[in-house]
Design a protein around this motif. Structure first.
Motif, PDB file in Angstrom:
ATOM      1  N   ALA A 122       0.852  -1.197   0.000  1.00  0.00           N
ATOM      2  CA  ALA A 122       0.000   0.000   0.000  1.00  0.00           C
ATOM      3  C   ALA A 122       0.889   1.249   0.000  1.00  0.00           C
ATOM      4  N   PHE A 123       1.962   1.220   0.766  1.00  0.00           N
ATOM      5  CA  PHE A 123       2.876   2.360   0.766  1.00  0.00           C
ATOM      6  C   PHE A 123       3.526   2.511  -0.603  1.00  0.00           C
ATOM      7  N   ASP A 124       3.847   1.384  -1.231  1.00  0.00           N
ATOM      8  CA  ASP A 124       4.475   1.469  -2.555  1.00  0.00           C
ATOM      9  C   ASP A 124       3.537   2.158  -3.548  1.00  0.00           C
ATOM     10  N   GLU A 125       2.245   1.825  -3.467  1.00  0.00           N
ATOM     11  CA  GLU A 125       1.266   2.498  -4.332  1.00  0.00           C
ATOM     12  C   GLU A 125       1.241   3.994  -4.017  1.00  0.00           C
ATOM     13  N   LEU A 126       1.219   4.323  -2.733  1.00  0.00           N
ATOM     14  CA  LEU A 126       1.165   5.725  -2.308  1.00  0.00           C
ATOM     15  C   LEU A 126       2.403   6.495  -2.770  1.00  0.00           C
ATOM     16  N   GLN A 127       3.582   5.901  -2.558  1.00  0.00           N
ATOM     17  CA  GLN A 127       4.803   6.643  -2.903  1.00  0.00           C
ATOM     18  C   GLN A 127       4.911   6.879  -4.410  1.00  0.00           C
TER      19      GLN A 127
END
Ligand SMILES: C[S@@+](CC[C@H](N)C(=O)[O-])C[C@H]1O[C@@H](n2cnc3c(N)ncnc32)[C@H](O)[C@@H]1O
Length: 391
Positions: A271-276
């Motif tokens: 999820a963080f990878d999508e956000l970043q």
């Protein structure tokens, strides 16, 4: 010709031909890299993927029609070496967990020597102590943790053994001086660079007998693995630390809590990878370092704040957690599908690394035996390389 060489050649060819299967960062992939596997992999639900991950034989069976070469290599018979005749626990073994004690007993069952013994990266020197008792030889245990050395010395003192500790760094040049020609050197579960030095110093000193159970292949000094043997160098494989971790990626053991934490970690990282990717405007994977598990007991926003800080990104005032967590759902399945394929190569890659060590020892004039010294239930790192200098 070495008995190991033909197998090593085959493995080198196999790993090179299929590097597109295993030299991948699953987190960096946004689509399945093998369209021909889509029908079989996309049909798997998450619980089926988890079940296959815990059953490598079934995973192999499922993928064998698409990767027939791998099946042949998985069944290479590795010799089963000696096991201890019993696992009785003497008083001094109090405090050594059962599985560790079984490993030590099994390792020791394979050692017979008339020489003094050097124990490399010894911890409290449990193996060295058992060998001092069984073989009646003087033992020197190298360990850099002074507290462990003190505890080991106290135990040896109580038993009246000729077992001393050398408290020092295995990676310092002076550690080489501990090796002697008339000696049996042992290393149980010495991590990457530590066991590479063991092999380097032991062979340079012409040490009579070396016994090594390697672990943590990825903990090396360089960014890439430098093969030890001439055949390894000829193989032309470039192995990063990420690649070297592959043999250590075991099935998830542990209870429901451990599984839940892993599930949350995988989801939040993705999820963080999508956000970043949105924050940076850059469609590239940004790896996050390891972090304390307590971070997983908060919520995703707190995790994202930590991750943004780590990566020097400005955290937006408000993030729509549900959106990013939903985006992570399909990627989690994709990661598991890719891992299923990568994990077919755990065994071939570990064997390749072991054979590289075995061939190196042969090149240095040693007779080498490779096999398993203990049961899988005691430790997944159960290979033993035994080398005796040829007369
Ligand atoms: C995985 S443990 C194995 C201990 C023991 N051989 C066993 O199997 O129970 C590795 C040991 O190596 C020691 N160690 C790690 N790095 C070291 C270094 N650079 N020099 C000496 N000892 C080191 C650690 O403190 C630890 O006790």
């Amino acid at each position: 010709m070495s008995d190991f060489a033909p197998h090593f050649e085959r493995l080198s060819g196999l790993l090179a031909r299929h590097c597109g299967d295993w030299q991948r960062l699953p987190f960096a992939c946004r689509t399945l890299p093998w369209p021909e596997l889509a029908p079989v992999l996309d049909a798997l639900s998450e619980s089926e993927l988890d079940a296959l991950e815990n059953n490598p034989e079934a995973a192999l069976g499922l993928l064998a029609p698409y990767r027939p070469e791998i099946t042949a290599e998985q069944h290479w018979p590795v010799a089963e070496l000696k096991r201890a005749s019993d696992y009785a626990t003497p008083r001094w073994s109090n405090g050594i967990p059962g599985r560790k004690w079984a490993q030590i007993r099994d390792f020791a069952a394979n050692i017979t020597t008339r020489h003094s013994i050097l124990e490399w990266c010894a911890g409290k020197g449990h193996l060295g102590r058992l060998l001092a008792l069984e073989q009646g030889q003087a033992v020197t245990s190298l360990e850099w943790n002074a507290d462990l050395c003190r505890q080991g010395e106290a135990l040896a003192g109580r038993l009246g053994l000729e077992h001393r500790f050398y408290c020092g760094d295995a990676l310092a040049p002076e550690a080489a001086r501990l090796f002697e020609p008339a000696q049996q050197a042992v290393a149980l579960h010495a991590c990457g660079e530590l066991h590479l030095r063991f092999l380097e110093h032991g062979t340079a000193a012409g040490t009579q007998a070396l016994a090594l159970s390697p672990c943590c292949y990825h903990l090396i000094d360089g960014e890439h693995y430098a093969p030890l043997s001439a055949a390894g160098r000829r193989a032309g494989l470039t192995l990063s630390r990420h690649d070297l971790r592959l043999p250590l990626q075991q099935q998830v053991t542990g209870g429901e809590r451990v599984r839940r934490l892993r599930h949350t970690e995988l989801t939040w990282r993705l999820a963080f990878d999508e956000l970043q990717r949105e924050l940076t405007g850059c469609d590239h994977y940004l790896p996050l370092p390891a972090f304390p598990k307590q971070l997983l007991s908060g919520d995703f926003t707190a995790f994202a704040r930590w991750a943004c800080e780590k990566k020097g990104l400005a955290m937006p005032a408000h993030i729509h957690s549900e959106h990013w967590l939903a985006a992570a759902e399909s990627r989690r399945l994709l990661v598991k599908r890719i891992e299923l394929v990568r994990h077919l190569y755990r065994q071939p890659l570990e064997l390749w690394l072991l054979l590289d060590r075995a061939l190196f020892l042969e090149e240095r004039g040693y007779r080498v035996i490779l096999g398993t010294f203990t049961e899988q239930a005691n430790t997944p790192r159960r290979y033993l390389i035994q080398a005796h200098r040829r007369p």
